[in-house]
Design a protein around this motif. Structure first.
Motif, short mmCIF file in Angstrom:
data_model
loop_
_atom_site.label_atom_id
_atom_site.label_comp_id
_atom_site.label_asym_id
_atom_site.label_seq_id
_atom_site.Cartn_x
_atom_site.Cartn_y
_atom_site.Cartn_z
N GLY A 254 12.84 4.45 -9.84
CA GLY A 254 13.33 5.69 -9.25
C GLY A 254 13.47 5.66 -7.75
N GLY A 255 13.83 4.50 -7.17
CA GLY A 255 14.09 4.46 -5.74
C GLY A 255 13.08 3.68 -4.94
N ARG A 256 12.28 2.84 -5.56
CA ARG A 256 11.29 2.04 -4.83
C ARG A 256 11.99 1.09 -3.88
NH1 ARG A 256 8.59 -2.84 -5.03
NH2 ARG A 256 6.35 -2.75 -4.59
N ILE A 257 11.54 1.07 -2.62
CA ILE A 257 12.20 0.29 -1.59
C ILE A 257 11.17 -0.50 -0.79
CG2 ILE A 257 14.07 1.98 -1.36
CD1 ILE A 257 12.66 2.90 1.25
N PRO A 258 11.59 -1.52 -0.02
CA PRO A 258 10.67 -2.17 0.92
C PRO A 258 10.22 -1.19 1.98
CG PRO A 258 12.64 -3.51 0.54
CD PRO A 258 12.90 -2.18 -0.08
N LEU A 259 8.96 -1.32 2.40
CA LEU A 259 8.40 -0.37 3.36
C LEU A 259 7.82 -1.11 4.56
CD1 LEU A 259 6.58 2.19 1.01
CD2 LEU A 259 8.72 2.51 2.26
N PRO A 260 8.66 -1.52 5.51
CA PRO A 260 8.15 -2.12 6.75
C PRO A 260 7.50 -1.07 7.63
CG PRO A 260 10.52 -1.83 6.89
CD PRO A 260 10.13 -1.44 5.49
N TRP A 261 6.75 -1.51 8.61
CA TRP A 261 6.02 -0.59 9.48
C TRP A 261 6.96 0.33 10.26
CZ3 TRP A 261 1.66 1.65 9.65
CH2 TRP A 261 1.19 2.23 10.83
N GLU A 262 8.18 -0.12 10.52
CA GLU A 262 9.14 0.72 11.23
C GLU A 262 9.44 2.00 10.46
OE1 GLU A 262 12.01 -2.59 13.36
OE2 GLU A 262 11.98 -2.43 11.17
N LEU A 263 9.32 1.95 9.15
CA LEU A 263 9.49 3.14 8.33
C LEU A 263 8.18 3.86 8.08
CD1 LEU A 263 12.02 2.35 5.43
CD2 LEU A 263 12.15 4.20 7.10
N VAL A 264 7.12 3.10 7.85
CA VAL A 264 5.84 3.69 7.46
C VAL A 264 5.26 4.54 8.59
CG1 VAL A 264 3.46 3.17 6.81
CG2 VAL A 264 5.34 1.88 5.79
N GLN A 265 5.39 4.08 9.83
CA GLN A 265 4.78 4.81 10.94
C GLN A 265 5.30 6.25 11.08
OE1 GLN A 265 5.50 3.36 14.94
NE2 GLN A 265 3.41 3.85 15.55
N PRO A 266 6.62 6.48 11.17
CA PRO A 266 7.07 7.87 11.23
C PRO A 266 6.79 8.64 9.94
CG PRO A 266 8.95 6.38 11.06
CD PRO A 266 7.75 5.53 11.32
N MET A 267 6.77 7.95 8.79
CA MET A 267 6.44 8.62 7.53
C MET A 267 5.03 9.19 7.58
SD MET A 267 8.13 5.83 4.91
CE MET A 267 7.25 6.45 3.49
N MET A 268 4.09 8.42 8.10
CA MET A 268 2.70 8.86 8.17
C MET A 268 2.52 10.02 9.15
SD MET A 268 0.98 7.25 5.99
CE MET A 268 1.12 5.81 4.95
N ARG A 269 3.28 10.01 10.23
CA ARG A 269 3.19 11.11 11.19
C ARG A 269 3.68 12.41 10.58
NH1 ARG A 269 6.28 8.65 16.25
NH2 ARG A 269 5.73 10.65 17.22
N ILE A 270 4.76 12.34 9.81
CA ILE A 270 5.29 13.54 9.17
C ILE A 270 4.33 14.03 8.08
CG2 ILE A 270 7.20 14.49 7.82
CD1 ILE A 270 9.01 12.41 9.20
N LEU A 271 3.80 13.10 7.29
CA LEU A 271 2.86 13.48 6.25
C LEU A 271 1.58 14.06 6.85
CD1 LEU A 271 3.22 10.51 3.72
CD2 LEU A 271 4.04 12.85 3.46
N GLY A 272 1.16 13.53 8.00
CA GLY A 272 -0.01 14.08 8.67
C GLY A 272 0.18 15.53 9.06
#
Length: 342
Positions: A254-272
């Motif tokens: 259902g959309g699983r993608i590679p997750l490099p840190w360039e994506l993970v970092q802003p994702m974590m800030r938004i989730l925070g």
């Protein structure tokens, strides 16, 4: 023999001059820009009534649902898509309220775009919008990195005396890079894709407090899909899998993608922010963010990504601490047990 005057040599008619003045006035008038954008959107979204102001449009659930349904169509990201063209043109405006309107749909655009990459669908429309966001952030930051100074415990604070020799702070700064430098890009290549989408998410995060709840729910849902649903992966498939296996995997997960840190970092800030930064308590958003963090944590354990493990695990731990009844005590209140009555 004299030459007859050309069309360019003739003076402009009053009607043409008036039209040019009106156009110039509209370009400098924020209200006119907003009305033009609303009128253009009305020709695209025909299933509901478009509000007359941008502030009402940003929070209108029926219009947002209509736009989201158009974006969810299989051909929504094509280069000739009218909605993508409208989003691109609207963000090119210098009016901040119009920028907010486009940023509201960044989670859905990024989620669909990254999930469809391996399916080789035409997505020039989505890429144009993401490149517009990236170019805006590159220009506003002049390509410079965003850094912060982290306190160093080896240096004495201003409230304590130093027992050792004083150190030169100018040469001992502990600088952390929040967002690296930005290079101008006119196209989206596979090596640049994560960075371009990550910058779009950083721009979204800068206005996260003004985003409606449904936009945050869309983002949490996208994160969960990117992680692979519940974060678990099939055994026996190595990270360097063949492209055909990756395509089948993307369709199944259902959309699983590679997750490099360039994506993970802003994702974590938004989730925070969704977990602990919202001024108004919203249980649904917090539950969605918690599920997304759990999925990303399991995914990071599978990928053996230390930074992502620490970030996702820390958010989950902070959320657990916040929900602990023992931590619901307000220590600023005076207990009746400590009050002496005369």
């Amino acid at each position: 023999m004299s030459e007859s005057p050309t069309i360019n040599d003739s003076p402009p008619s009053p009607a043409i001059a008036g039209d040019s003045q009106t156009t110039a006035a509209n370009e400098s008038d924020p209200n006119a820009k907003c009305q033009t954008a609303i009128q253009s959107l009305s020709s695209i979204v025909t299933t509901t009534t478009i509000p007359s102001t941008i502030s009402l449009l940003l929070g209108d659930s029926s219009v947002s649902a209509a736009i989201s349904s158009l974006l969810l169509r299989p051909d929504s990201g094509a280069g000739d898509n009218n909605l993508c063209r409208w989003l691109y043109d609207t963000f090119q405006s210098t009016e901040p309220s119009l920028h907010l309107l486009v940023l509201r749909f960044v989670p859905l655009i990024a989620g669909l775009y990254l999930s469809r990459v391996l399916l080789r669908q035409p997505q020039a429309g989505f890429e144009a919008v993401l490149l517009a966001l990236y170019a805006h952030e590159t220009t506003s930051r002049a390509g410079q990195a965003v850094t912060v100074n982290i306190p160093d415990l080896s240096h004495p604070s201003i409230y304590h005396e130093s027992k050792g020799p004083a150190k030169n702070n100018s040469t001992c700064l502990n600088i952390a890079v929040v967002s690296s430098t930005l290079d101008p890009h006119g196209t989206v290549r596979s090596t640049r894709r994560a960075r371009i989408v990550g910058v779009a998410l950083e721009l979204y995060y800068s206005e996260i407090s003004r985003m409606p709840r449904q936009s945050k729910l869309d983002f949490c849902g996208a994160c969960e899909k990117w992680a692979g649903g519940n974060g678990e992966t099939r055994a026996g498939v190595v990270p360097e899998e063949e492209e055909s296996v990756a395509v089948a995997r993307s369709e199944k997960d259902g959309g699983r993608i590679p997750l490099p840190w360039e994506l993970v970092q802003p994702m974590m800030r938004i989730l925070g922010h969704c977990l602990m930064g919202m001024k108004v308590e919203d249980k649904e958003v917090k539950e969605a963010a918690s599920k997304a963090c759990q999925s990303l944590y399991l995914r990071s354990l599978h990928d053996i990504n230390p930074k992502a493990i620490l970030a996702a695990g820390s958010l989950l731990r902070l959320r657990e601490i916040a929900l602990d009844p023992k931590n619901q005590i307000d220590h600023t209140e005076i207990s009746n047990d400590n009050v002496l009555s005369v």
